[in-house]
Design an enzyme around this catalytic site. Structure first.
Site, PDB file in Angstrom:
ATOM      1  N   SER A 135       0.814  -1.215   0.000  1.00  0.00           N
ATOM      2  CA  SER A 135       0.000   0.000   0.000  1.00  0.00           C
ATOM      3  C   SER A 135       0.848   1.265   0.000  1.00  0.00           C
ATOM      4  O   SER A 135       0.444   2.282  -0.561  1.00  0.00           O
ATOM      5  CB  SER A 135      -0.925   0.003   1.215  1.00  0.00           C
ATOM      6  OG  SER A 135      -0.180  -0.121   2.407  1.00  0.00           O
ATOM      7  N   ASP A 288       9.840  -5.132  13.099  1.00  0.00           N
ATOM      8  CA  ASP A 288       8.936  -5.735  12.128  1.00  0.00           C
ATOM      9  C   ASP A 288       9.541  -7.055  11.646  1.00  0.00           C
ATOM     10  O   ASP A 288       9.644  -7.314  10.440  1.00  0.00           O
ATOM     11  CB  ASP A 288       8.721  -4.776  10.949  1.00  0.00           C
ATOM     12  CG  ASP A 288       7.516  -5.161  10.096  1.00  0.00           C
ATOM     13  OD1 ASP A 288       6.668  -5.934  10.579  1.00  0.00           O
ATOM     14  OD2 ASP A 288       7.435  -4.691   8.942  1.00  0.00           O
TER      15      ASP A 288
END
Length: 550
Positions: A135, A288
Site C-alpha cells: 500500500s 517488524d
C-alpha cells in the site's frame, strides 16, 4: 468534544458502516450511538459473509474490502494485543498488505525525478515488473553499472493524499467512539489511531528507513551472526531507496534450510540472542521481524531487511526492564511494583499492595508450568496489561518490544518446536541485568557522564553563588510548563481583557452622556477625529498585547 464532519466525510463513514453490516459486524456499529439509525437501514441489504465465521475473520474481510490503508491499519492493530482481544488480533496478524503495482511509466518518472537524470545513467538494467507491491511502496530489482545487484524501493505516488484522507476518517470515527462507546476508556480508540498515524507516516520517508538500516549495520559491524544489506546513499532520497540485493533462503522455507545443511536448533537459539542483543545491548531493534523480512545466507548468518519500523529503548527503559526481570527471577513482586512506580510508569499514588497482588496473579502461575510451556511474549503482555489497569500511560517502545518478542518466539518455534526461550535468554538476561544494576553499571555511567561534568565544572561555583544569592534575597521564582496552569493563565488573561474593554466602553458612554457636545466638536475637527481614532486603537492594542500573567 465536538466532531466536525463534512457531507463527503459522512458518505465515507456510511460506506464503512455498510461494509461492517455486510460482513456481520453489527456489534461494532451498534456500539456507536450516532451510527445506529444507519445500521438499521443497511441491515436490509443482503449479507455476503457467513455469521458462522469468527468476528476476527469477519473484521479481516471487511478491512480487505475497505482498501490497502485499512489493511495496514489492521496490521498495526494486530501489534496491540494489550488493547485488542486475542481472537481479533490473531486474525488481523494474517492480513497481507498486497495491492496492484502502479504503472511502469510512473515508476520511471519517480526515479528520474529523484535522480535528476535518465534511469539508464544510474542502472545498467532495471526490471520494470515489480517484485512486490504494497500500500505504501513497491520494490523492483535492478543492476548497477558495476554489475552489483540491487533492490529499488519507491514510495507509491499520491499515497500521502490517500493516507491523509483515510486518517481523517479514522479520527472522526475514533472521536465518535471516544464520546459514545462505553468501552472507549479500555480500548483507547484515539490512542490506536495516533499509534497508526505515527507508524504510517514514518514509512513514507525512505531516508529515515535508510538511516535506520545504516545504524543497524554499524551496530552489527563485526557480527558473525547477522548481516545487514548495504545502502547506496548516492541513489537514495525521500521517495527512492537503493540497497544491496540479498540472495538468501527465506526463513519460512524450512525444507530449503534443511537441504542447505543449516542446524535449525542453533539457528533458532541464535535468533533469540540476536534479538536481545539489539534490543537490550544496543537499545535499537528491528520491530517488524516477521518471516518475510528475514533470510538465511549460505554461511548460516541471518540477514534482515525492511527497517521501516524500528524500536528504541532509552537508558531508563533498559533499567526498568532490568529491575523488573531481576525481581521476577527472584519472585520479588513488590520490587516489580515499586520499580514501576519509581520509574514513573504508574502514578505515584498507586496502592503498592494492590499492584503487587495483581502482578503476583500474573507471574506466579508461570513458575507452576514446565519451562517449555512458558511464553515469554505472553508473560510480558500480561505484565503490560496489569500495568495499564493501574493507569500506566502508553509506552510505544515497550509495545513494539512485546510485539517483536512474540514474533521472535513464534519464528523460533517454527524452526525448532522445542525451543525454550527462557533457557536460551536467561543467561544473557542475567548477565545483562547485572551490568545494568551492579557496580559495572555505575562505572559505565560515570565514564559516560565524566566528560560532561568536567567540561561544566568551572561553571558550578558561579551557578551555586547565583542560586544562594537569589535564595537569600527572596528572588527565587519557579517557572512551570504545566498545561493546565498555562490554560488557566490564558483564561484569566482573556477575562481580564474582556473586563477592561467593557470598562473602557462604559467610560466612553458615561463621558459622552455627561458631555454630549464634546464628541461632536472633536469629530468635526479633522485632526481631533484622527487623534481620537488613534487613541482608541492604541488602547485596544495595549490591552491585546499585554503579556499573560506569570
Amino acid at each position: 468534544m465536538r466532531v466536525r464532519i463534512t457531507i463527503k466525510d459522512l458518505f465515507r463513514v456510511l460506506r464503512i458502516v455498510r461494509v461492517c453490516i455486510k460482513h456481520g459486524l453489527d456489534e461494532f456499529v451498534h456500539a456507536l450511538q450516532p451510527l445506529r439509525p444507519y445500521a438499521f437501514l443497511f441491515r436490509l441489504l443482503p449479507k455476503k459473509s457467513s455469521l458462522e465465521l469468527s468476528r476476527g475473520e469477519r473484521l479481516t474481510r471487511a478491512l480487505k474490502e475497505l482498501g490497502p490503508v485499512f489493511i495496514k491499519f489492521g496490521q498495526v492493530l494486530s501489534t496491540r494485543p494489550d488493547l485488542i482481544p486475542e481472537d481479533i488480533s490473531k486474525h488481523l496478524a494474517e492480513l497481507q498488505d498486497r495491492v496492484e503495482p502502479f504503472p511502469t511509466g510512473q515508476v520511471i518518472s519517480i526515479i528520474e525525478s529523484a535522480f535528476g537524470a535518465s534511469i539508464d545513467t544510474q542502472f545498467k538494467n532495471f526490471e520494470q515488473k515489480s517484485a512486490a507491491a504494497a500500500s505504501v511502496a513497491q520494490v523492483h530489482f535492478a543492476t548497477l553499472h558495476d554489475d552489483t545487484d540491487v533492490v529499488v524501493k519507491l514510495i507509491r505516488p499520491e499515497i500521502k493524499k490517500t493516507i491523509d484522507r483515510d486518517l481523517a476518517l479514522m479520527w472522526i470515527i475514533a472521536k465518535i467512539a471516544e464520546i459514545y462507546w462505553p468501552k472507549a476508556k479500555r480500548f483507547r480508540p484515539m490512542e490506536i489511531v495516533a499509534d497508526y498515524q505515527q507508524t504510517i507516516y514514518d514509512e513514507l520517508d525512505l531516508m529515515r528507513e535508510a538511516a535506520s538500516t545504516s545504524q543497524f549495520s554499524i551496530n552489527f559491524k563485526d557480527s558473525t551472526d547477522l548481516y545487514v544489506p548495504k545502502i547506496y546513499w548516492h541513489l537514495t532520497s525521500h521517495e527512492v531507496m537503493v540497497m544491496e540485493r540479498i540472495n538468501g533462503i527465506p526463513i519460512r522455507n524450512i525444507d530449503k534450510l534443511i537441504e542447505a545443511g543449516i542446524d535449525l536448533q542453533e539457528l533458532a537459539e541464535r535468533g533469540v540472542e540476536i534479538f536481545f542483543t539489539q534490543a537490550l545491548s544496543h537499545g535499537f531493534f528491528h520491530a517488524d521481524m516477521h518471516p518475510g523480512n528475514i533470510f538465511v545466507l549460505e554461511d548460516g548468518r541471518y540477514c534482515a531487511v525492511d527497517f521501516g519500523i524500528m524500536g528504541t529503548l532509552s537508558i531508563s527503559d533498559k533499567r526498568y526492564l532490568a529491575e523488573n526481570l531481576l525481581a521476577f527471577f527472584n519472585r520479588d513482586y513488590r520490587r516489580v511494583a515499586e520499580a514501576h512506580i519509581m520509574a514513573g510508569w504508574v502514578p505515584s499514588n498507586t496502592n503498592v499492595e494492590h499492584f503487587e497482588s495483581a502482578i503476583r496473579t500474573v507471574c506466579e502461575p508461570i513458575f507452576a508450568k514446565p519451562i517449555s510451556e512458558i511464553s515469554f511474549g505472553s508473560f510480558f503482555l500480561d505484565l503490560l496489561r496489569v500495568a495499564r489497569r493501574f493507569e500506566m500511560p502508553l509506552q510505544p517502545q515497550l509495545i513494539l518490544l512485546q510485539k517483536t518478542i512474540f514474533n521472535i518466539e513464534g519464528l523460533g518455534r517454527q524452526l525448532y518446536p522445542d525451543l525454550n526461550l527462557w533457557t536460551t535468554a536467561k543467561p544473557f538476561l542475567e548477565k545483562w541485568t547485572a551490568e545494568q544494576i551492579g557496580p559495572q553499571s555505575l562505572l559505565k555511567t560515570m565514564r559516560r557522564e565524566l566528560p560532561y561534568l568536567v567540561s561544566h565544572a568551572p561553571e558550578i561555583p558561579g551557578l551555586m553563588h547565583q542560586l544562594l544569592y537569589k535564595f537569600k534575597n527572596n528572588e527565587m521564582t519557579i517557572n512551570t510548563q504545566d498545561i493546565e496552569i498555562r490554560n488557566l493563565n490564558r483564561s484569566v488573561q482573556q477575562m481580564y481583557r474582556a473586563i477592561v474593554m467593557i470598562a473602557f466602553g462604559m467610560f466612553i458612554l458615561a463621558f459622552l452622556s455627561l458631555f454630549p457636545n464634546f464628541f461632536t466638536t472633536i469629530v468635526n475637527t479633522r485632526w481631533g477625529g484622527i487623534a481620537l481614532f488613534i487613541g482608541i486603537v492604541m488602547v485596544f492594542l495595549a490591552i491585546s498585547l499585554r503579556r499573560p500573567l506569570e
